[in-house]
Design a protein around this motif. Structure first.
Motif, PDB file in Angstrom:
ATOM      1  N   GLN A  89      14.578   0.298 -11.694  1.00 58.40           N
ATOM      2  CA  GLN A  89      13.262   0.062 -11.123  1.00 58.40           C
ATOM      3  C   GLN A  89      13.392  -0.581  -9.747  1.00 58.40           C
ATOM      4  OE1 GLN A  89      10.753  -1.709 -14.013  1.00 58.40           O
ATOM      5  NE2 GLN A  89       8.957  -1.713 -12.709  1.00 58.40           N
ATOM      6  N   GLY A  90      12.404  -0.362  -8.910  1.00 53.27           N
ATOM      7  CA  GLY A  90      12.357  -0.971  -7.593  1.00 53.27           C
ATOM      8  C   GLY A  90      10.918  -1.162  -7.172  1.00 53.27           C
ATOM      9  N   SER A  91      10.743  -1.692  -5.991  1.00 51.19           N
ATOM     10  CA  SER A  91       9.385  -1.859  -5.462  1.00 51.19           C
ATOM     11  C   SER A  91       9.259  -1.085  -4.162  1.00 51.19           C
ATOM     12  CB  SER A  91       9.049  -3.340  -5.268  1.00 51.19           C
ATOM     13  OG  SER A  91       9.926  -3.928  -4.345  1.00 51.19           O
ATOM     14  N   TYR A  92       8.016  -0.850  -3.768  1.00 50.91           N
ATOM     15  CA  TYR A  92       7.706  -0.008  -2.617  1.00 50.91           C
ATOM     16  C   TYR A  92       6.365  -0.482  -2.084  1.00 50.91           C
ATOM     17  CZ  TYR A  92       7.080   4.473  -0.129  1.00 50.91           C
ATOM     18  OH  TYR A  92       6.905   5.451   0.804  1.00 50.91           O
ATOM     19  N   ASN A  93       6.406  -1.229  -0.994  1.00 49.47           N
ATOM     20  CA  ASN A  93       5.184  -1.805  -0.442  1.00 49.47           C
ATOM     21  C   ASN A  93       4.845  -1.128   0.884  1.00 49.47           C
ATOM     22  OD1 ASN A  93       5.063  -3.771  -2.545  1.00 49.47           O
ATOM     23  ND2 ASN A  93       6.679  -4.875  -1.492  1.00 49.47           N
ATOM     24  N   VAL A  94       3.704  -0.477   0.922  1.00 47.40           N
ATOM     25  CA  VAL A  94       3.269   0.191   2.141  1.00 47.40           C
ATOM     26  C   VAL A  94       2.604  -0.855   3.034  1.00 47.40           C
ATOM     27  CG1 VAL A  94       1.912   2.057   3.127  1.00 47.40           C
ATOM     28  CG2 VAL A  94       2.957   2.342   0.858  1.00 47.40           C
ATOM     29  N   ILE A  95       3.239  -1.102   4.169  1.00 49.07           N
ATOM     30  CA  ILE A  95       2.785  -2.131   5.102  1.00 49.07           C
ATOM     31  C   ILE A  95       1.796  -1.555   6.114  1.00 49.07           C
ATOM     32  CG2 ILE A  95       3.540  -3.866   6.781  1.00 49.07           C
ATOM     33  CD1 ILE A  95       4.570  -4.195   3.792  1.00 49.07           C
ATOM     34  N   ARG A  96       2.098  -0.375   6.618  1.00 44.95           N
ATOM     35  CA  ARG A  96       1.226   0.322   7.568  1.00 44.95           C
ATOM     36  C   ARG A  96       1.324   1.817   7.290  1.00 44.95           C
ATOM     37  NH1 ARG A  96       0.313  -4.191   8.573  1.00 44.95           N
ATOM     38  NH2 ARG A  96       0.068  -5.285  10.528  1.00 44.95           N
ATOM     39  N   THR A  97       0.235   2.519   7.484  1.00 47.80           N
ATOM     40  CA  THR A  97       0.237   3.971   7.529  1.00 47.80           C
ATOM     41  C   THR A  97      -1.074   4.458   8.125  1.00 47.80           C
ATOM     42  OG1 THR A  97       0.650   6.036   6.339  1.00 47.80           O
ATOM     43  CG2 THR A  97      -0.685   4.390   5.188  1.00 47.80           C
ATOM     44  N   ASP A  98      -0.988   5.561   8.825  1.00 39.46           N
ATOM     45  CA  ASP A  98      -2.187   6.256   9.268  1.00 39.46           C
ATOM     46  C   ASP A  98      -2.363   7.535   8.439  1.00 39.46           C
ATOM     47  OD1 ASP A  98      -0.280   7.995  10.238  1.00 39.46           O
ATOM     48  OD2 ASP A  98      -0.810   7.738  12.334  1.00 39.46           O
ATOM     49  N   TYR A  99      -1.483   7.727   7.457  1.00 37.79           N
ATOM     50  CA  TYR A  99      -1.477   8.855   6.516  1.00 37.79           C
ATOM     51  C   TYR A  99      -1.086  10.180   7.145  1.00 37.79           C
ATOM     52  CZ  TYR A  99      -3.950   5.558   3.521  1.00 37.79           C
ATOM     53  OH  TYR A  99      -4.305   4.458   2.781  1.00 37.79           O
ATOM     54  N   ALA A 117       0.655  10.615  10.323  1.00 36.67           N
ATOM     55  CA  ALA A 117       1.810  10.646  11.220  1.00 36.67           C
ATOM     56  C   ALA A 117       2.929   9.692  10.824  1.00 36.67           C
ATOM     57  CB  ALA A 117       1.371  10.347  12.655  1.00 36.67           C
ATOM     58  N   SER A 118       2.603   8.459  10.408  1.00 35.39           N
ATOM     59  CA  SER A 118       3.673   7.486  10.201  1.00 35.39           C
ATOM     60  C   SER A 118       3.340   6.473   9.121  1.00 35.39           C
ATOM     61  CB  SER A 118       3.967   6.742  11.513  1.00 35.39           C
ATOM     62  OG  SER A 118       2.877   5.926  11.871  1.00 35.39           O
ATOM     63  N   ALA A 119       4.401   5.818   8.645  1.00 34.30           N
ATOM     64  CA  ALA A 119       4.252   4.751   7.650  1.00 34.30           C
ATOM     65  C   ALA A 119       5.420   3.776   7.787  1.00 34.30           C
ATOM     66  CB  ALA A 119       4.220   5.322   6.234  1.00 34.30           C
ATOM     67  N   LEU A 120       5.138   2.520   7.484  1.00 35.12           N
ATOM     68  CA  LEU A 120       6.150   1.469   7.382  1.00 35.12           C
ATOM     69  C   LEU A 120       6.133   0.981   5.945  1.00 35.12           C
ATOM     70  CD1 LEU A 120       8.163  -0.692   8.371  1.00 35.12           C
ATOM     71  CD2 LEU A 120       6.171  -2.062   9.092  1.00 35.12           C
ATOM     72  N   VAL A 140       5.525   3.601  18.229  1.00 37.50           N
ATOM     73  CA  VAL A 140       5.272   3.293  16.814  1.00 37.50           C
ATOM     74  C   VAL A 140       6.499   2.608  16.224  1.00 37.50           C
ATOM     75  CG1 VAL A 140       4.757   4.259  14.538  1.00 37.50           C
ATOM     76  CG2 VAL A 140       3.611   5.173  16.572  1.00 37.50           C
ATOM     77  N   GLN A 141       7.689   3.109  16.528  1.00 36.78           N
ATOM     78  CA  GLN A 141       8.904   2.465  16.040  1.00 36.78           C
ATOM     79  C   GLN A 141       9.005   1.030  16.547  1.00 36.78           C
ATOM     80  OE1 GLN A 141      12.555   4.967  15.938  1.00 36.78           O
ATOM     81  NE2 GLN A 141      11.244   6.534  16.870  1.00 36.78           N
ATOM     82  N   ASP A 142       8.660   0.834  17.809  1.00 35.98           N
ATOM     83  CA  ASP A 142       8.684  -0.519  18.373  1.00 35.98           C
ATOM     84  C   ASP A 142       7.683  -1.427  17.669  1.00 35.98           C
ATOM     85  OD1 ASP A 142      10.608   0.406  20.156  1.00 35.98           O
ATOM     86  OD2 ASP A 142       9.210   0.532  21.856  1.00 35.98           O
ATOM     87  N   GLU A 143       6.503  -0.895  17.357  1.00 36.17           N
ATOM     88  CA  GLU A 143       5.489  -1.679  16.644  1.00 36.17           C
ATOM     89  C   GLU A 143       5.995  -2.074  15.254  1.00 36.17           C
ATOM     90  OE1 GLU A 143       1.115  -1.139  14.528  1.00 36.17           O
ATOM     91  OE2 GLU A 143       1.851   0.433  15.861  1.00 36.17           O
ATOM     92  N   TYR A 144       6.578  -1.127  14.541  1.00 35.04           N
ATOM     93  CA  TYR A 144       7.084  -1.413  13.199  1.00 35.04           C
ATOM     94  C   TYR A 144       8.217  -2.438  13.251  1.00 35.04           C
ATOM     95  CZ  TYR A 144       4.369   2.532  11.307  1.00 35.04           C
ATOM     96  OH  TYR A 144       3.363   3.376  10.915  1.00 35.04           O
ATOM     97  N   THR A 145       9.094  -2.304  14.232  1.00 37.16           N
ATOM     98  CA  THR A 145      10.180  -3.275  14.397  1.00 37.16           C
ATOM     99  C   THR A 145       9.611  -4.665  14.665  1.00 37.16           C
ATOM    100  OG1 THR A 145      11.649  -1.546  15.229  1.00 37.16           O
ATOM    101  CG2 THR A 145      12.258  -3.825  15.731  1.00 37.16           C
ATOM    102  N   ARG A 146       8.583  -4.731  15.510  1.00 37.86           N
ATOM    103  CA  ARG A 146       7.952  -6.019  15.827  1.00 37.86           C
ATOM    104  C   ARG A 146       7.329  -6.649  14.584  1.00 37.86           C
ATOM    105  NH1 ARG A 146       3.189  -7.292  16.063  1.00 37.86           N
ATOM    106  NH2 ARG A 146       2.387  -5.199  16.344  1.00 37.86           N
TER     107      ARG A 146
END
Length: 178
Positions: free
Chosen positions: A106-116, A118-121, A149-155
């Motif tokens: 088992q594991g966990s999976y937390n969606v932090i950001r997504t616009d559905y 184009a991208s998700a973190l 978007v990658q820079d935003e997710y890294t931040r």
């Protein structure tokens, strides 16, 4: 992708005693999230060492759970895959998913950001004594992701105290594995 041997094998270890506070989305629509995603960046995973073209497909089930299949190309060219089922254990936190893999772990999976569209973190963290085990995935509907978007997710990760120096790019030069 995402996610071979999630919390069991390979995650990024850090000397911090507590996980960074990175809240998941308060509203999450699994039906919109379903479909094909490409892994653009991730924290290292033992189960994905050397893998390229890591991708995942999510399918919404009638009971509201999400069926997932992750695929990636091993260095020897073999396609590796893992399947499981994700579900929100607490309806008040619909983007905090628990994943039960068919292999029994088992594991966990937390969606932090997504616009559905184009991208998700996605992020997960497990404290184990004096260390923490972190996973993060930058997902895209296309084999590439806008650098802003990658820079935003890294931040987002860095601002919460996560060690983003561990992020690695997942080459996506295979086309779709699905």
């Amino acid at each position: 992708m995402l996610f071979t041997l999630l919390t069991v094998c390979g995650l990024v270890a850090s000397g911090m005693a507590a996980c960074p506070d990175i809240p998941s989305l308060e509203v999450f629509e699994a039906a919109q999230y379903a479909g094909h995603w490409y892994e653009i960046q991730r924290y290292p995973l033992i189960g994905e060492v050397g893998e390229t073209c890591v991708q995942t497909n999510y399918t919404l089930q009638a009971d509201g759970s999400v069926r997932l299949e992750n695929r990636g190309r091993k260095p020897d060219g073999v396609i590796d895959s893992i399947t499981g089922t994700a579900r929100a254990e607490d309806p008040a936190h619909p983007a905090e998913l628990s994943v039960l893999f068919d292999e029994g772990f088992q594991g966990s999976y937390n969606v932090i950001r997504t616009d559905y569209t184009a991208s998700a973190l996605v992020y997960t963290c497990t404290p184990l004594g004096d260390i923490i085990l972190e996973n993060a995935w930058f997902l895209s509907r296309e084999p590439t992701m806008d650098q802003a978007v990658q820079d935003e997710y890294t931040r987002i990760l860095a601002d919460a105290g996560s060690d983003t120096s561990q992020l690695s790019v997942t080459p996506q030069n295979c086309g779709s594995l699905f």
